[in-house]
Design a protein around this motif. Structure first.
Motif, PDB file in Angstrom:
ATOM      1  N   ASP A 161      -8.720  -2.177  -7.861  1.00 29.30           N
ATOM      2  CA  ASP A 161      -8.373  -2.692  -6.534  1.00 29.30           C
ATOM      3  C   ASP A 161      -8.024  -4.171  -6.678  1.00 29.30           C
ATOM      4  O   ASP A 161      -8.813  -4.964  -7.187  1.00 29.30           O
ATOM      5  N   GLU A 162      -6.823  -4.553  -6.207  1.00 26.07           N
ATOM      6  CA  GLU A 162      -6.351  -5.916  -6.418  1.00 26.07           C
ATOM      7  C   GLU A 162      -6.735  -6.876  -5.300  1.00 26.07           C
ATOM      8  O   GLU A 162      -6.385  -8.064  -5.338  1.00 26.07           O
ATOM      9  N   GLY A 163      -7.423  -6.371  -4.288  1.00 29.09           N
ATOM     10  CA  GLY A 163      -7.898  -7.262  -3.238  1.00 29.09           C
ATOM     11  C   GLY A 163      -6.791  -7.688  -2.279  1.00 29.09           C
ATOM     12  O   GLY A 163      -5.641  -7.249  -2.382  1.00 29.09           O
TER      13      GLY A 163
ATOM     14  N   SER B  77      -4.526  -2.057  -2.220  1.00 32.38           N
ATOM     15  CA  SER B  77      -5.968  -1.967  -2.008  1.00 32.38           C
ATOM     16  C   SER B  77      -6.272  -0.864  -1.009  1.00 32.38           C
ATOM     17  O   SER B  77      -5.457  -0.564  -0.125  1.00 32.38           O
TER      18      SER B  77
END
Length: 648
Positions: free
Chosen positions: A59-61, A247
């Protein structure tokens, strides 16, 4: 005999080499699974695998360039409005503009006035950094199905239609499409991203060689095709791309509408940002399934404004070189990819014979297929995954079924044709060595320790002269049948019939290497010889009642090394047992024929006695010179078992 038998075997069963079987199965299965894929039968599975891979990525935020102003259920209750009025929307826009956002996207339909404040809203909508929405569709009158606000020019209008696959999941983004042959509409997300990037001097450029290729910043956008990745028969109208989600629930910072209205936000959250305003309240039903939905048990669906935020972030990260766009293999590469794994599955099924090893090998291959696909997926490559895995399993199953069919046919013929000429044990040994036989046509010599046995009838020549041939044959067959049955009962095999006798072996063809096994074979052989006497008494009594000759027999037994394997040439071959031990057993049987005090004389040598002396009484005849032997052999006559009184 063996070579002739296996030539017959080749004619009775399909004559395929290992690679031939694997090749035919691989080509057939590859064609079948690709046909199923082309018909769209495998697309649901491929899409399900796609979703699982999206779930397992990091998850890249939140995207720091985005802010989402969410109109929540709490906002609706606080404002006492199920549909937010123009006045509150205008106030929110005015407050946001104070902090100098790069662009504001209003994901709320405003084709007709809502409550009060329409004039106030029109003022805000005229600001050059505000993007409004419409729908991609025409009414019966030829106008837009849901018109945009009249005060917003077309260059600041974007459609907010969200594409869904057949299972209702959003995996694609429609960037632009033709409303009419002469009218092109751009998506809401594309308009927001374009406005933001244009302020930074990043403009899209069409490729001169490919009209469907768009160079934009550091990215080259290509149009999604009907068969891209795991898709097949996709409706690829308009310019679609595969959506690269950022995300599951945290694509951007989210604030509520009331926070904006009451000034409860930081200016830094807005300055130079892309701000999206839209409903997240479940009551508005602007919710969509995404690849993340299976893992989101409480709220499986994502609000439309957040899906648009995912699309905007997708475009930004691609053009700025932060995250790549999805790429796909051409169709020919997909065919090779599927065909390769089909060959691997077929090869394993042909060469890995142990069931556990085969299961582990095939499982390992399927894991490698999924692992390789996932590795490519983390590098933005989407290749078919379920299709090659299915090809591996089906090809392996097909080759395994053919191998089983071939084995069954061959084994049946071995037992039927070969088992009539030799013992089941020899037939089994030949069957277990069928690969070598089919390849070279013979069994290699095998060294082992065995106990050999020869039998013969006393005065058979005299008896045969007194009986008609047909009666003699029937009488002899009765006798040999009893011997054969007795040998099998004592775990021996009959290697050949010698007219009125047999050549039997104990410990062949199975390798017997330990002292315990060798001793067991010797005991079985001697017990068998003693059992001959008991059985001969029974059949002599029957023959006497029927007026047939009664007989005596001789048995020679010796334990020692032998070599077992194929004997003969290409035209005629048999399973043979050779060695000095065979010769000694034969000479023991014919040794001093006149010394016979019982119905069945059993002679053994010292080499056998050492294995049985605790179980049998013996009579020592001393060292004797056997025919053809330079050295004497210490000979013993077996009298009886120690459990009963010996009879002379």
């Amino acid at each position: 005999m063996i070579s002739k038998f296996f030539r017959r075997l080749h004619h009775k069963t399909p004559d395929l080499t290992s690679w031939g079987a694997v090749f035919i199965a691989s080509i057939s299965v590859t064609g079948a699974v690709l046909a199923a894929r082309q018909l769209g039968w495998l697309q649901p599975v491929e899409l399900a695998v796609f979703d699982r891979m999206v779930l397992r990525r990091a998850d890249e935020g939140p995207d720091p360039r985005l802010l989402v102003v969410a109109i929540t259920e709490d906002d609706i209750q606080t404002l006492k409005q199920s549909t937010v009025s123009d006045q509150f929307v205008a106030i929110a826009l005015e407050k946001l503009q104070q902090y100098q956002p790069a662009v504001i996207g209003l994901d709320i339909f405003r084709d007709i006035a809502q409550g009060t404040g329409i004039d106030q809203l029109e003022v805000q909508l005229k600001k050059p950094n505000v993007i409004a929405i419409t729908k991609m569709g025409l009414s019966n009158t030829g106008r837009l199905e849901v018109p945009p606000p009249p005060s917003v020019p077309v260059e600041r209008i974007g459609f907010n239609d969200i594409l869904q696959d057949a299972d209702g999941v959003v995996r694609r983004s429609l960037l632009f499409g033709n409303l009419t042959p002469d009218t092109v509409l751009y998506s809401f997300a594309l308009q927001l991203a374009s406005s933001y990037l244009a302020q930074r001097g990043i403009e899209p450029q069409n490729s001169k060689s490919d009209p469907y290729l768009i160079y934009w910043g550091k990215a080259a956008f290509t149009q999604l095709q009907p068969n891209s990745g795991g898709y097949e028969k996709l409706d690829a109208q308009g310019y679609q791309v595969l959506l690269n989600y950022r995300s599951a629930r945290n694509v951007a910072r989210v604030v509520s509408l009331t926070q904006v209205l009451y000034g409860q936000i930081e200016p830094a959250w807005i300055k130079d940002k892309i701000v999206l305003i839209g409903y997240t309240a479940p009551s508005k039903r602007d919710l969509f399934l995404t690849p993340y939905s299976p893992s989101q048990k409480q709220e499986p669906k994502m609000a439309g404004v957040l899906v648009h935020a995912q699309m905007v972030s997708h475009i930004l990260t691609a053009t700025l070189g932060e995250r790549p766009l999805f790429w796909f293999w051409p169709e020919w590469a997909e065919v090779l990819w599927v065909g390769f794994w089909a060959v691997v599955g077929g090869t394993l099924a042909w060469y890995v014979r142990h069931p556990v090893g085969l299961i582990m090998s095939v499982t390992g291959v399927v894991v490698i297929v999924f692992g390789t696909s996932f590795y490519l997926f983390t590098r933005a490559g989407w290749v078919s995954t379920a299709t090659p895995a299915l090809a591996t399993l089906v090809t392996g199953g097909l080759v395994l079924a053919y191998r089983g069919y071939q084995a069954q046919q061959q084994q049946q013929m071995v037992m039927k044709l070969l088992g009539q000429n030799t013992s089941p044990e020899v037939a089994e040994a030949l069957w277990n060595s069928r690969d070598r036989l089919l390849k070279s046509g013979k069994l290699s010599g095998q060294k082992l320790i065995a106990t050999m046995m020869f039998t013969d009838l006393k005065d058979f020549s005299t008896i045969s002269e007194q009986m008609p041939p047909e009666v003699l044959l029937e009488w002899l067959n009765e006798y040999l049948s009893v011997l054969s049955e007795t040998v099998r009962e004592h775990k021996g095999i009959i290697n050949k019939f010698t007219g009125d006798g047999i050549m039997a072996a104990f410990g062949v063809p199975m390798v017997r290497s330990s002292d315990t096994e060798i001793a067991e074979d010797a005991r079985h052989a001697v017990s068998c010889g003693m059992a001959f006497g008991e059985r001969l008494k029974e059949i002599n009594a029957d023959w006497q009642r029927r007026g047939l000759p009664v007989v005596q027999m001789r048995v020679g037994i010796f334990t020692g090394p032998v070599v077992a394997g194929s004997l003969g040439g290409k035209e005629r071959m048999e399973y043979g047992i050779i060695g000095d031990s065979v010769n000694i057993a034969s000479r023991l049987e014919s040794c001093e024929k006149d010394r016979q005090s019982s119905i069945c004389r059993v002679l053994i040598a010292k080499e056998t006695l050492v294995h049985i002396e605790d179980e049998f009484f013996v009579e020592h005849w001393g060292p004797l010179a056997l025919k053809g032997k330079q050295q004497t052999v210490d000979v013993y006559r077996v009298v009886g078992r120690r459990s009963v009184s010996p009879s002379q």
